[in-house]
Design a protein around this motif. Structure first.
Motif, PDB file in Angstrom:
ATOM      1  N   ALA A   7      76.650  52.942  44.007  1.00  0.00           N
ATOM      2  CA  ALA A   7      77.447  53.318  45.171  1.00  0.00           C
ATOM      3  C   ALA A   7      77.374  52.254  46.268  1.00  0.00           C
ATOM      4  N   LYS A   8      76.194  51.645  46.434  1.00  0.00           N
ATOM      5  CA  LYS A   8      76.041  50.587  47.440  1.00  0.00           C
ATOM      6  C   LYS A   8      76.892  49.366  47.083  1.00  0.00           C
ATOM      7  N   ILE A   9      76.877  49.005  45.813  1.00  0.00           N
ATOM      8  CA  ILE A   9      77.683  47.864  45.372  1.00  0.00           C
ATOM      9  C   ILE A   9      79.165  48.185  45.510  1.00  0.00           C
ATOM     10  N   ALA A  10      79.538  49.409  45.132  1.00  0.00           N
ATOM     11  CA  ALA A  10      80.936  49.828  45.259  1.00  0.00           C
ATOM     12  C   ALA A  10      81.403  49.735  46.703  1.00  0.00           C
ATOM     13  N   TYR A  11      80.545  50.137  47.624  1.00  0.00           N
ATOM     14  CA  TYR A  11      80.918  50.063  49.042  1.00  0.00           C
ATOM     15  C   TYR A  11      81.196  48.622  49.451  1.00  0.00           C
ATOM     16  N   GLU A  12      80.344  47.698  49.012  1.00  0.00           N
ATOM     17  CA  GLU A  12      80.532  46.281  49.352  1.00  0.00           C
ATOM     18  C   GLU A  12      81.818  45.739  48.737  1.00  0.00           C
ATOM     19  N   ILE A  13      82.127  46.179  47.530  1.00  0.00           N
ATOM     20  CA  ILE A  13      83.364  45.754  46.857  1.00  0.00           C
ATOM     21  C   ILE A  13      84.581  46.286  47.621  1.00  0.00           C
ATOM     22  N   LEU A  14      84.542  47.553  47.984  1.00  0.00           N
ATOM     23  CA  LEU A  14      85.658  48.158  48.723  1.00  0.00           C
ATOM     24  C   LEU A  14      85.796  47.542  50.110  1.00  0.00           C
ATOM     25  N   LYS A  15      84.656  47.194  50.705  1.00  0.00           N
ATOM     26  CA  LYS A  15      84.669  46.533  52.017  1.00  0.00           C
ATOM     27  C   LYS A  15      85.330  45.162  51.899  1.00  0.00           C
ATOM     28  N   GLN A  16      84.994  44.425  50.848  1.00  0.00           N
ATOM     29  CA  GLN A  16      85.598  43.113  50.622  1.00  0.00           C
ATOM     30  C   GLN A  16      87.125  43.239  50.477  1.00  0.00           C
ATOM     31  N   ALA A  17      87.557  44.326  49.857  1.00  0.00           N
ATOM     32  CA  ALA A  17      88.988  44.551  49.650  1.00  0.00           C
ATOM     33  C   ALA A  17      89.679  45.107  50.898  1.00  0.00           C
ATOM     34  N   VAL A  44      99.290  56.662  38.879  1.00  0.00           N
ATOM     35  CA  VAL A  44      99.207  56.848  40.337  1.00  0.00           C
ATOM     36  C   VAL A  44     100.581  56.616  40.970  1.00  0.00           C
ATOM     37  N   LYS A  45     101.265  55.570  40.539  1.00  0.00           N
ATOM     38  CA  LYS A  45     102.593  55.268  41.093  1.00  0.00           C
ATOM     39  C   LYS A  45     103.592  56.380  40.770  1.00  0.00           C
ATOM     40  N   ASN A  46     103.485  56.954  39.567  1.00  0.00           N
ATOM     41  CA  ASN A  46     104.382  58.041  39.180  1.00  0.00           C
ATOM     42  C   ASN A  46     104.091  59.319  39.960  1.00  0.00           C
ATOM     43  N   GLN A  47     102.814  59.573  40.190  1.00  0.00           N
ATOM     44  CA  GLN A  47     102.391  60.814  40.834  1.00  0.00           C
ATOM     45  C   GLN A  47     102.541  60.773  42.352  1.00  0.00           C
ATOM     46  N   ARG A  48     102.336  59.597  42.936  1.00  0.00           N
ATOM     47  CA  ARG A  48     102.386  59.410  44.399  1.00  0.00           C
ATOM     48  C   ARG A  48     101.507  60.451  45.128  1.00  0.00           C
ATOM     49  N   PRO A  49     100.231  60.499  44.774  1.00  0.00           N
ATOM     50  CA  PRO A  49      99.342  61.525  45.342  1.00  0.00           C
ATOM     51  C   PRO A  49      98.950  61.254  46.793  1.00  0.00           C
ATOM     52  N   LYS A  50      98.656  62.329  47.500  1.00  0.00           N
ATOM     53  CA  LYS A  50      98.126  62.238  48.862  1.00  0.00           C
ATOM     54  C   LYS A  50      96.652  62.636  48.895  1.00  0.00           C
ATOM     55  N   THR A  51      96.207  63.288  47.827  1.00  0.00           N
ATOM     56  CA  THR A  51      94.793  63.680  47.716  1.00  0.00           C
ATOM     57  C   THR A  51      94.288  63.276  46.334  1.00  0.00           C
ATOM     58  N   VAL A  52      93.189  62.505  46.315  1.00  0.00           N
ATOM     59  CA  VAL A  52      92.673  61.953  45.062  1.00  0.00           C
ATOM     60  C   VAL A  52      91.174  62.191  44.946  1.00  0.00           C
ATOM     61  N   LEU A  53      90.743  62.543  43.738  1.00  0.00           N
ATOM     62  CA  LEU A  53      89.316  62.692  43.440  1.00  0.00           C
ATOM     63  C   LEU A  53      88.997  61.846  42.223  1.00  0.00           C
ATOM     64  N   GLU A  54      87.927  61.057  42.335  1.00  0.00           N
ATOM     65  CA  GLU A  54      87.445  60.268  41.208  1.00  0.00           C
ATOM     66  C   GLU A  54      86.023  60.704  40.878  1.00  0.00           C
ATOM     67  N   LEU A  55      85.765  60.972  39.614  1.00  0.00           N
ATOM     68  CA  LEU A  55      84.420  61.334  39.162  1.00  0.00           C
ATOM     69  C   LEU A  55      83.852  60.145  38.405  1.00  0.00           C
ATOM     70  N   GLY A  56      82.966  59.404  39.052  1.00  0.00           N
ATOM     71  CA  GLY A  56      82.382  58.204  38.470  1.00  0.00           C
ATOM     72  C   GLY A  56      82.917  56.955  39.146  1.00  0.00           C
ATOM     73  N   THR A  57      82.255  56.524  40.207  1.00  0.00           N
ATOM     74  CA  THR A  57      82.711  55.364  40.981  1.00  0.00           C
ATOM     75  C   THR A  57      82.343  54.053  40.308  1.00  0.00           C
ATOM     76  N   TYR A  58      81.134  54.007  39.792  1.00  0.00           N
ATOM     77  CA  TYR A  58      80.503  52.789  39.279  1.00  0.00           C
ATOM     78  C   TYR A  58      80.596  51.717  40.357  1.00  0.00           C
ATOM     79  N   TYR A  59      81.205  50.573  40.099  1.00  0.00           N
ATOM     80  CA  TYR A  59      81.248  49.507  41.104  1.00  0.00           C
ATOM     81  C   TYR A  59      82.557  49.470  41.888  1.00  0.00           C
ATOM     82  N   GLY A  60      83.375  50.505  41.732  1.00  0.00           N
ATOM     83  CA  GLY A  60      84.569  50.610  42.568  1.00  0.00           C
ATOM     84  C   GLY A  60      85.836  50.001  42.000  1.00  0.00           C
ATOM     85  N   TYR A  61      85.792  49.543  40.743  1.00  0.00           N
ATOM     86  CA  TYR A  61      86.960  48.878  40.159  1.00  0.00           C
ATOM     87  C   TYR A  61      88.167  49.812  40.071  1.00  0.00           C
TER      88      TYR A  61
END
Length: 210
Positions: A92-102, A50-67
């Motif tokens: 997805a609900k747990i991932a949202y709470e994790i991302l909210k905490q962050a 991610v640091k090498n690419q410096r993207p402005k648009t990102v897609l992730e397939l498979g959120t799980y708990y948001g790690y």
């Protein structure tokens, strides 16, 4: 492992609004509880890309708990578009709470649904021509199907980086055969050893569209 135990532990052992603190809490929890996410070693590989690419648009397939979303978002500009797709409503609900905490729940768009149904509709809901960075970490048997689906809908362009986890274990042989033998891509594998369920070889495939 109890989903509620995981969430309670992370919320109780991290600092609200601090991404790294949340990542550290998940890493600590994972040391005594097998977790189905990218983990520390591969997480660092992911962050490096991610640091090498410096993207402005990102897609992730498979959120799980948001790690992995935490790992990715920690190196994105605040105005980046980040979409992550998760088929499980509970995860997805747990991932949202994790991302909210962050403190980044407003920067990561969680879409609940199958990748097969979501990918064709992405351009209908987001002003986007293609993605700069794609992380694939869901059902290994559909890696290739979804890559071809992304190609068909012109969501991969020259320069797009695609990072695929678990290509050796459990393995995605058809995906590797396709992307490594396709002149449209340049690929490299990062060899790693999984700690769970045992010390078994695995790999992260990093490919760039030429």
């Amino acid at each position: 492992m109890s989903h509620s135990n995981f969430l309670h532990y992370v919320l109780s052992n991290s600092v609200t609004g601090d991404i790294q603190s949340v990542i550290n809490a998940i890493d600590k929890f994972s040391k005594t509880n097998g977790m189905m996410h990218v983990g520390e070693v591969k997480g660092e590989i992911l962050e490096k890309q991610v640091k090498n690419q410096r993207p402005k648009t990102v897609l992730e397939l498979g959120t799980y708990y948001g790690y992995s979303a935490l790992r990715i978002a920690s190196h994105l500009p605040k105005d980046a578009l980040f979409i992550t797709v998760e088929i499980s409503k509970e995860a997805a609900k747990i991932a949202y709470e994790i991302l909210k905490q962050a403190g980044i729940s407003d920067r990561v768009h969680i879409v609940v649904g199958s990748t097969e149904s979501v990918i064709p509709q992405i351009k209908d809901y987001h002003s986007i021509s293609s993605f700069d960075f794609i992380f694939i970490d869901h059902s290994k048997d559909v890696y290739l199907r979804d890559l071809k689906l992304l190609e068909r809908h012109n969501l991969i362009a020259s320069g797009t980086m695609i990072v695929a986890d678990n290509v050796i274990f459990p393995g995605a042989p058809d995906y590797l055969e396709y992307i490594r033998n396709n002149p449209k891509y340049s690929s490299k594998i990062y060899d790693v050893v999984l700690e769970f369920p045992a010390r078994v070889p695995d790999g992260v495939e990093v490919s760039v569209r030429n």
